[in-house]
Scaffold this motif. Structure first.
Motif, PDB file in Angstrom:
ATOM      1  N   ASP A  39       4.153   8.100  -5.737  1.00 11.92           N
ATOM      2  CA  ASP A  39       4.119   6.566  -5.249  1.00 11.92           C
ATOM      3  C   ASP A  39       3.090   6.289  -4.034  1.00 11.92           C
ATOM      4  O   ASP A  39       2.326   5.213  -3.860  1.00 11.92           O
ATOM      5  N   GLU A  40       3.153   7.349  -2.980  1.00  3.46           N
ATOM      6  CA  GLU A  40       2.418   7.283  -1.919  1.00  3.46           C
ATOM      7  C   GLU A  40       0.892   7.180  -2.349  1.00  3.46           C
ATOM      8  O   GLU A  40       0.091   6.514  -1.654  1.00  3.46           O
ATOM      9  N   SER A  41       0.341   8.162  -3.191  1.00  2.00           N
ATOM     10  CA  SER A  41      -0.848   8.373  -3.633  1.00  2.00           C
ATOM     11  C   SER A  41      -1.264   6.886  -4.330  1.00  2.00           C
ATOM     12  O   SER A  41      -2.481   6.381  -4.106  1.00  2.00           O
ATOM     13  N   ALA A  42      -0.278   6.260  -5.013  1.00  2.00           N
ATOM     14  CA  ALA A  42      -0.852   5.205  -5.715  1.00  2.00           C
ATOM     15  C   ALA A  42      -0.855   3.882  -4.676  1.00  2.00           C
ATOM     16  O   ALA A  42      -1.882   3.056  -4.794  1.00  2.00           O
ATOM     17  N   LYS A  43      -0.026   4.120  -3.701  1.00  2.00           N
ATOM     18  CA  LYS A  43      -0.192   3.031  -2.553  1.00  2.00           C
ATOM     19  C   LYS A  43      -1.473   3.148  -1.868  1.00  2.00           C
ATOM     20  O   LYS A  43      -2.109   2.070  -1.478  1.00  2.00           O
ATOM     21  N   MET A  44      -1.831   4.534  -1.704  1.00  2.00           N
ATOM     22  CA  MET A  44      -3.306   4.462  -0.970  1.00  2.00           C
ATOM     23  C   MET A  44      -4.554   4.055  -1.928  1.00  2.00           C
ATOM     24  O   MET A  44      -5.394   3.607  -1.276  1.00  2.00           O
ATOM     25  N   ASP A  45      -4.156   3.943  -3.154  1.00  2.00           N
ATOM     26  CA  ASP A  45      -5.264   3.449  -4.073  1.00  2.00           C
ATOM     27  C   ASP A  45      -5.094   1.873  -4.199  1.00  2.00           C
ATOM     28  O   ASP A  45      -5.828   1.352  -4.906  1.00  2.00           O
ATOM     29  N   GLY A  46      -4.291   1.390  -3.496  1.00  2.00           N
ATOM     30  CA  GLY A  46      -4.104  -0.111  -3.665  1.00  2.00           C
ATOM     31  C   GLY A  46      -2.968  -0.655  -4.602  1.00  2.00           C
ATOM     32  O   GLY A  46      -3.042  -1.912  -4.781  1.00  2.00           O
TER      33      GLY A  46
END
Length: 280
Positions: free
Chosen positions: A172-179
């Protein structure tokens, strides 16, 4: 030698247990199938392997002029599919919220769901009937679907939440960093990894309406609204309703959609699909 002997004993015991379980499951199934192929109407003279098998009982069920079985079958399929779809959607959103977010009342909400699991639907028949009567949902499939969906949410929410907790939040955190937004993370990241538990919830919520008799018997009144469970009961419960072999034939046909759905979802009934999700 002692190790080989112990291994052989354990293997023998394991096979005996497996064969016993298979016998317990298969024996009544063979009796139902055999009874559906026996000529006549009574079960007293039925055999597991009839001497003169006949498909007359199945032909009777498919004859629209004599039986309403196909209508009952359609009603049950409609209710089960609708219940499955609404349950999967509502449980997925609810379980995801409890698993990924921290909000006021989260623990109390989970505790409430845990308590609701202890109270089966038929224990609240009077309340369900009064509520359905006041909302005009008596003798409607919509009312029955809503009751089924409401009864499926607590248990399945706990079931799915436990699985979603095993999916690494680093994704989830990685996806949030990708917007990616919350909805995109839910739909494109978490749900594809949760296919095994979604399949389990879908199968359970599909089977439950097919096997339910009490709620359907209370809420449904007219013959054209009945489900298979209630319709088959009425077939043998009415005066001179000695139609037990036809009842057995109808019971055999109920297993077809359940077996079909199980085979469709079988590839998802595995664990460890999220293993390596954070690799690299």
């Amino acid at each position: 030698m002692s190790m080989k002997k112990n291994k052989l004993i354990r293997l023998t015991i394991s096979y005996l247990i497996i064969l016993t379980v298979i016998f317990i499951v298969v024996y009544p199934l063979l009796w139902v199938i055999g009874s559906s192929l026996n000529p006549g109407q009574s079960l007293s003279g039925s055999r597991m392997f009839p001497e003169n098998p006949t498909l007359a009982h199945y032909k009777y069920l498919f004859d629209l002029d004599q039986s309403s079985y196909l209508l009952w079958y359609w009603n049950s399929m409609k209710i089960s599919v609708a219940t499955m779809a609404l349950t999967v959607i509502s449980v997925s959103l609810t379980a995801y919220s409890f698993s990924r977010y921290r909000f006021i009342g989260r623990k109390n909400g989970l505790l409430t769901f845990l308590i609701l699991q202890m109270v089966p639907n038929f224990a609240a028949l009077i309340a369900i009937f009064v509520l359905a009567n006041r909302t005009g949902l008596i003798d409607t499939h919509l009312g029955l679907i809503l009751v089924y969906v409401g009864g499926q949410i607590p248990m399945n929410t706990w079931l799915m939440k436990g699985y979603l907790d095993t999916i690494p939040k680093e994704l989830d955190e990685s996806a949030k960093m990708d917007g990616a937004g919350h909805l995109r993370i839910f739909w494109q990241i978490v749900m594809p990894l949760a296919k095994p538990i979604i399949a389990v919830v879908a199968l359970f919520s599909f089977i439950a309406p097919l096997g339910d008799f009490i709620l359907a018997r209370i809420l449904l009144r007219t013959d054209d609204k009945l489900t298979m469970a209630v319709g088959l009961y009425e077939m043998v419960a009415k005066q001179f309703g000695n139609e037990f072999t036809k009842f057995a034939a109808g019971a055999v046909l109920i297993a077809i959609p359940i077996a079909t759905l199980f085979l469709m979802f079988q590839k998802y009934f595995v664990s460890g699909l999220t293993a390596g999700g954070t690799k690299g």
